[in-house]
Design an enzyme around this catalytic site. Sequence first.
Site, PDB file in Angstrom:
ATOM      1  N   LYS A  12       0.853  -1.191   0.000  1.00  0.00           N
ATOM      2  CA  LYS A  12       0.000   0.000   0.000  1.00  0.00           C
ATOM      3  C   LYS A  12       0.890   1.244   0.000  1.00  0.00           C
ATOM      4  O   LYS A  12       1.700   1.442   0.909  1.00  0.00           O
ATOM      5  CB  LYS A  12      -0.901   0.018   1.240  1.00  0.00           C
ATOM      6  CG  LYS A  12      -1.837   1.222   1.321  1.00  0.00           C
ATOM      7  CD  LYS A  12      -2.908   1.173   0.219  1.00  0.00           C
ATOM      8  CE  LYS A  12      -4.069   0.298   0.626  1.00  0.00           C
ATOM      9  NZ  LYS A  12      -5.158   0.330  -0.377  1.00  0.00           N
ATOM     10  N   THR A  57      -3.738  -5.043   0.673  1.00  0.00           N
ATOM     11  CA  THR A  57      -3.042  -3.775   0.930  1.00  0.00           C
ATOM     12  C   THR A  57      -3.844  -2.912   1.896  1.00  0.00           C
ATOM     13  O   THR A  57      -3.259  -2.118   2.644  1.00  0.00           O
ATOM     14  CB  THR A  57      -2.779  -3.011  -0.382  1.00  0.00           C
ATOM     15  OG1 THR A  57      -4.023  -2.631  -0.970  1.00  0.00           O
ATOM     16  CG2 THR A  57      -1.984  -3.872  -1.356  1.00  0.00           C
ATOM     17  N   HIS A 250      20.244  26.916 -11.846  1.00  0.00           N
ATOM     18  CA  HIS A 250      21.048  27.974 -12.446  1.00  0.00           C
ATOM     19  C   HIS A 250      20.454  29.359 -12.196  1.00  0.00           C
ATOM     20  O   HIS A 250      19.251  29.578 -12.326  1.00  0.00           O
ATOM     21  CB  HIS A 250      21.173  27.748 -13.953  1.00  0.00           C
ATOM     22  CG  HIS A 250      21.810  26.436 -14.307  1.00  0.00           C
ATOM     23  ND1 HIS A 250      23.120  26.144 -14.031  1.00  0.00           N
ATOM     24  CD2 HIS A 250      21.294  25.337 -14.909  1.00  0.00           C
ATOM     25  CE1 HIS A 250      23.407  24.925 -14.456  1.00  0.00           C
ATOM     26  NE2 HIS A 250      22.312  24.412 -14.986  1.00  0.00           N
TER      27      HIS A 250
END
Length: 301
Positions: A12, A57, A250
């Site tokens: 899960k 799950t 940057h």
Amino acid sequence: MSYTLQDHQYGKAETRLVRIYRDAPRHEIRDVNVTTALRGSFEDAYLTGDQSKVLPTDSQKNTAYAFAKEHGLGSIEDFGLTLARHFVDDVEPVSGARIEIEEFSWRRAVVDGAEHDHTWLRTGPEIRTAAITVEGEGDARREHVIGGVKDLVLLKSTGSEFAGFLKDGYTTLPETHDRVMATSVVAKWRFATVDVDWEDTYTRITAALVKEFATLQSLALQQTLWHMGTAALDAVPELAEIRLVAPNKHHFVVDLSPFGSENPNEVFFAADRPYGLIEATIVRDGAPDAGSAWRASAGLA
């Protein structure tokens, strides 16, 4: 044609869980995102649809919630170890478990100059992470803990250079000896033992990473990552290795000459993409083998 089910796991992903401690007037909060993954002989579920060995799950999700109450939620590393050991030791078909946890931090609200007992403000953006793997029984038992932090956004306005690099016919980047360096670090570190003060080591590791970023006169982000990683390993002897990923955020100096102004590294365009992506793995000499420690599930930790 014939085929082989080479590898599998199931679980899960991203169970959001908030634990409030209310046993005193001053409440405490832990806010986590838990992913579970179970490993074992679940081939029949894939090959024939036989679910007789499959713990749903949904049950894994419920276990995380119940354990947060029954066992408490202190350090995420301890909570992950408790969950993983339960699945391996108490669920018969399970031979291995991986628990990945993200922790979201909160700081107390200050009201009239004093910390409030039950109100918080979300901190960040950095997120603490842990990935715990438990597998096997008896002498074959292996337990691995990987701590980490992601979205650790750092910037320094000087103390960074980039010059002397290889040039070819497509190179337009000018050399610089004074630039802004900014990044959003993802760091993951593997412990050589599970006998660790998790809170203290997290504080020492992150402090070492930030200090090295700030103080090193950097000739390249690659060099900075090496020094950050070795500083963390020096700070915490329990570490076996550290892995660092850092995008180069940057900042380009804006040309203000068309407007009659000079720009001595004061106004920048912060580009979001494309960006350089720098990665490094640093392993302590003699470190124990990683085994399956880096075999991910959802990959969130």
